[in-house]
Design a protein around this motif. Structure first.
Motif, PDB file in Angstrom:
ATOM      1  N   ILE A  29       0.962  -1.153  -0.051  1.00 16.41           N
ATOM      2  CA  ILE A  29      -0.161   0.036   0.054  1.00 16.41           C
ATOM      3  C   ILE A  29       0.937   1.318  -0.071  1.00 16.41           C
ATOM      4  O   ILE A  29       0.608   1.983  -0.614  1.00 16.41           O
ATOM      5  CB  ILE A  29      -0.963  -0.133   1.275  1.00 16.41           C
ATOM      6  N   ALA A  30       2.029   1.188   1.022  1.00 15.15           N
ATOM      7  CA  ALA A  30       2.867   2.421   0.939  1.00 15.15           C
ATOM      8  C   ALA A  30       3.400   2.629  -0.486  1.00 15.15           C
ATOM      9  O   ALA A  30       3.843   3.747  -0.879  1.00 15.15           O
ATOM     10  CB  ALA A  30       3.878   2.340   1.980  1.00 15.15           C
ATOM     11  N   GLU A  31       3.747   1.498  -1.231  1.00 20.45           N
ATOM     12  CA  GLU A  31       4.553   1.886  -2.510  1.00 20.45           C
ATOM     13  C   GLU A  31       3.402   2.579  -3.575  1.00 20.45           C
ATOM     14  O   GLU A  31       3.731   3.054  -4.339  1.00 20.45           O
ATOM     15  CB  GLU A  31       4.979   0.374  -3.086  1.00 20.45           C
ATOM     16  N   TYR A  32       2.031   1.741  -3.305  1.00 20.06           N
ATOM     17  CA  TYR A  32       1.105   2.486  -4.087  1.00 20.06           C
ATOM     18  C   TYR A  32       0.746   3.851  -3.888  1.00 20.06           C
ATOM     19  O   TYR A  32       0.752   4.511  -4.950  1.00 20.06           O
ATOM     20  CB  TYR A  32      -0.132   1.278  -4.047  1.00 20.06           C
ATOM     21  N   VAL A  33       0.874   4.256  -2.618  1.00 21.33           N
ATOM     22  CA  VAL A  33       0.359   5.706  -2.463  1.00 21.33           C
ATOM     23  C   VAL A  33       1.708   6.281  -2.799  1.00 21.33           C
ATOM     24  O   VAL A  33       1.284   7.455  -3.134  1.00 21.33           O
ATOM     25  CB  VAL A  33       0.352   5.636  -0.865  1.00 21.33           C
ATOM     26  N   ALA A  34       2.834   6.122  -2.324  1.00 21.98           N
ATOM     27  CA  ALA A  34       3.956   6.977  -2.856  1.00 21.98           C
ATOM     28  C   ALA A  34       3.982   7.257  -4.340  1.00 21.98           C
ATOM     29  O   ALA A  34       4.207   8.065  -4.836  1.00 21.98           O
ATOM     30  CB  ALA A  34       5.189   6.344  -2.465  1.00 21.98           C
ATOM     31  N   SER A  35       3.465   6.130  -5.238  1.00 21.37           N
ATOM     32  CA  SER A  35       3.761   6.203  -6.702  1.00 21.37           C
ATOM     33  C   SER A  35       2.440   6.919  -7.323  1.00 21.37           C
ATOM     34  O   SER A  35       2.420   7.461  -8.281  1.00 21.37           O
ATOM     35  CB  SER A  35       3.969   4.774  -7.275  1.00 21.37           C
ATOM     36  N   ASN A  36       1.185   6.610  -6.591  1.00 21.13           N
ATOM     37  CA  ASN A  36       0.037   7.014  -7.136  1.00 21.13           C
ATOM     38  C   ASN A  36      -0.720   7.695  -5.884  1.00 21.13           C
ATOM     39  O   ASN A  36      -1.917   7.234  -6.040  1.00 21.13           O
ATOM     40  CB  ASN A  36      -0.842   5.671  -7.623  1.00 21.13           C
ATOM     41  N   PRO A  37      -0.513   8.901  -5.654  1.00 19.81           N
ATOM     42  CA  PRO A  37      -1.171   9.358  -4.426  1.00 19.81           C
ATOM     43  C   PRO A  37      -2.660   9.910  -5.130  1.00 19.81           C
ATOM     44  O   PRO A  37      -3.521   9.801  -4.019  1.00 19.81           O
ATOM     45  CB  PRO A  37      -0.451  10.450  -4.098  1.00 19.81           C
ATOM     46  N   TYR A  54      -9.637  19.421  -8.325  1.00 18.97           N
ATOM     47  CA  TYR A  54      -8.413  20.048  -7.848  1.00 18.97           C
ATOM     48  C   TYR A  54      -7.309  18.988  -7.472  1.00 18.97           C
ATOM     49  O   TYR A  54      -6.160  19.251  -7.950  1.00 18.97           O
ATOM     50  CB  TYR A  54      -8.889  20.684  -6.556  1.00 18.97           C
ATOM     51  N   LEU A  55      -7.738  17.928  -7.020  1.00 15.71           N
ATOM     52  CA  LEU A  55      -6.553  16.716  -6.776  1.00 15.71           C
ATOM     53  C   LEU A  55      -5.842  16.544  -8.027  1.00 15.71           C
ATOM     54  O   LEU A  55      -4.718  16.424  -7.834  1.00 15.71           O
ATOM     55  CB  LEU A  55      -7.256  15.837  -6.180  1.00 15.71           C
ATOM     56  N   LEU A  60       2.905  18.400  -9.860  1.00 17.52           N
ATOM     57  CA  LEU A  60       3.542  17.082  -9.729  1.00 17.52           C
ATOM     58  C   LEU A  60       4.386  16.992  -8.566  1.00 17.52           C
ATOM     59  O   LEU A  60       4.258  16.138  -7.913  1.00 17.52           O
ATOM     60  CB  LEU A  60       4.307  16.971 -11.043  1.00 17.52           C
ATOM     61  N   VAL A  61       5.268  17.872  -8.339  1.00 16.07           N
ATOM     62  CA  VAL A  61       6.158  17.910  -7.215  1.00 16.07           C
ATOM     63  C   VAL A  61       5.291  17.902  -6.071  1.00 16.07           C
ATOM     64  O   VAL A  61       5.526  17.268  -4.744  1.00 16.07           O
ATOM     65  CB  VAL A  61       6.911  18.943  -7.026  1.00 16.07           C
ATOM     66  N   ASP A  62       3.979  18.882  -5.755  1.00 16.55           N
ATOM     67  CA  ASP A  62       3.340  18.723  -4.583  1.00 16.55           C
ATOM     68  C   ASP A  62       2.765  17.376  -4.448  1.00 16.55           C
ATOM     69  O   ASP A  62       2.827  17.021  -3.187  1.00 16.55           O
ATOM     70  CB  ASP A  62       2.422  19.936  -4.958  1.00 16.55           C
ATOM     71  N   ILE A  63       2.322  16.660  -5.388  1.00 19.36           N
ATOM     72  CA  ILE A  63       1.528  15.542  -5.430  1.00 19.36           C
ATOM     73  C   ILE A  63       2.459  14.327  -4.953  1.00 19.36           C
ATOM     74  O   ILE A  63       2.022  13.649  -4.062  1.00 19.36           O
ATOM     75  CB  ILE A  63       0.310  15.158  -6.404  1.00 19.36           C
ATOM     76  N   ARG A  64       3.693  14.374  -5.367  1.00 20.68           N
ATOM     77  CA  ARG A  64       4.714  13.305  -5.063  1.00 20.68           C
ATOM     78  C   ARG A  64       5.097  13.453  -3.562  1.00 20.68           C
ATOM     79  O   ARG A  64       5.125  12.464  -3.075  1.00 20.68           O
ATOM     80  CB  ARG A  64       5.684  13.550  -6.120  1.00 20.68           C
ATOM     81  N   VAL A  65       5.225  14.750  -3.317  1.00 17.84           N
ATOM     82  CA  VAL A  65       5.726  14.912  -1.702  1.00 17.84           C
ATOM     83  C   VAL A  65       4.539  14.572  -0.834  1.00 17.84           C
ATOM     84  O   VAL A  65       4.858  13.619   0.188  1.00 17.84           O
ATOM     85  CB  VAL A  65       6.154  16.378  -1.390  1.00 17.84           C
ATOM     86  N   THR A  66       3.242  15.025  -1.321  1.00 15.34           N
ATOM     87  CA  THR A  66       2.140  14.334  -0.507  1.00 15.34           C
ATOM     88  C   THR A  66       1.976  12.674  -0.694  1.00 15.34           C
ATOM     89  O   THR A  66       1.765  12.166   0.720  1.00 15.34           O
ATOM     90  CB  THR A  66       0.888  14.854  -1.252  1.00 15.34           C
ATOM     91  N   GLY A  67       2.118  12.191  -1.743  1.00 14.69           N
ATOM     92  CA  GLY A  67       2.133  10.562  -1.674  1.00 14.69           C
ATOM     93  C   GLY A  67       3.290   9.934  -0.875  1.00 14.69           C
ATOM     94  O   GLY A  67       3.124   9.109   0.059  1.00 14.69           O
ATOM     95  N   PHE A  68       4.482  10.745  -0.990  1.00 16.97           N
ATOM     96  CA  PHE A  68       5.388   9.897   0.088  1.00 16.97           C
ATOM     97  C   PHE A  68       5.000  10.149   1.335  1.00 16.97           C
ATOM     98  O   PHE A  68       5.386   9.280   2.306  1.00 16.97           O
ATOM     99  CB  PHE A  68       7.068  10.640  -0.273  1.00 16.97           C
TER     100      PHE A  68
END
Length: 128
Positions: A29-37, A54-55, A60-68
C-alpha cells in the motif's frame, strides 16, 4: 478496501483499516500511495467533483511529496490528518487553493533487538 468520507474522521477510519493489514500488505500500500497518490486518495475517499478536479490538477512535485508523506504515515502507523477546509460554496470563487503539508517523523532502532519504532505525524490541509 472501503471508501470513506473525505473528513478527518474518514481519514482516521481509513488509517485504522490499513493498520489491520500485515507489514507486507502495508508495504505494498505504501508503495502504491507513494507512486499514485491521486489514485489512492480518490479511490479511498468520497470526494466532490470539484475536490477530485483540484486533486488531479495539483502540481507534480506537490502531489509526489504528498504521496511520499502519506506512505510514511501509513507504513509507520503514525497519525495522518488530511482534510479540505474549503466551504463548498467557495468553489464558485475558483481562487487558487493552497496546500499545507507538515511531516514530523522520526525512527529509532533498538541496537539490541533491531526493532524500529516510528513516531511523529503527517498533516495535509487544502484551503482557499
Amino acid at each position: 478496501m472501503n471508501k470513506f468520507p473525505f473528513t478527518p474522521e474518514g481519514v482516521q477510519a481509513k488509517q485504522k483499516e490499513l493498520s489491520t493489514l500485515t507489514l507486507e500488505e502495508r508495504l505494498k500500500i505504501a508503495e502504491y500511495v507513494a507512486s499514485n497518490p491521486v489514485e489512492f486518495i480518490s479511490e479511498s475517499f468520497e470526494m466532490s467533483d470539484e475536490q477530485l478536479l483540484y486533486l488531479k490538477e495539483v502540481e507534480l512535485v506537490d502531489i509526489r511529496v504528498t504521496g511520499f508523506s502519506l506512505a510514511i504515515g501509513f507504513l509507520g502507523q503514525i497519525p495522518v490528518e488530511m482534510q479540505d477546509t474549503t466551504p463548498p460554496s467557495a468553489f464558485a470563487a475558483r481562487g487558487k487553493k493552497k496546500k499545507e503539508l507538515s511531516t514530523n517523523v522520526s525512527t529509532t532502532t533498538n541496537p539490541q533487538t533491531g526493532a524500529t519504532t516510528v513516531t511523529g505525524s503527517v498533516g495535509i490541509k487544502w484551503t482557499w
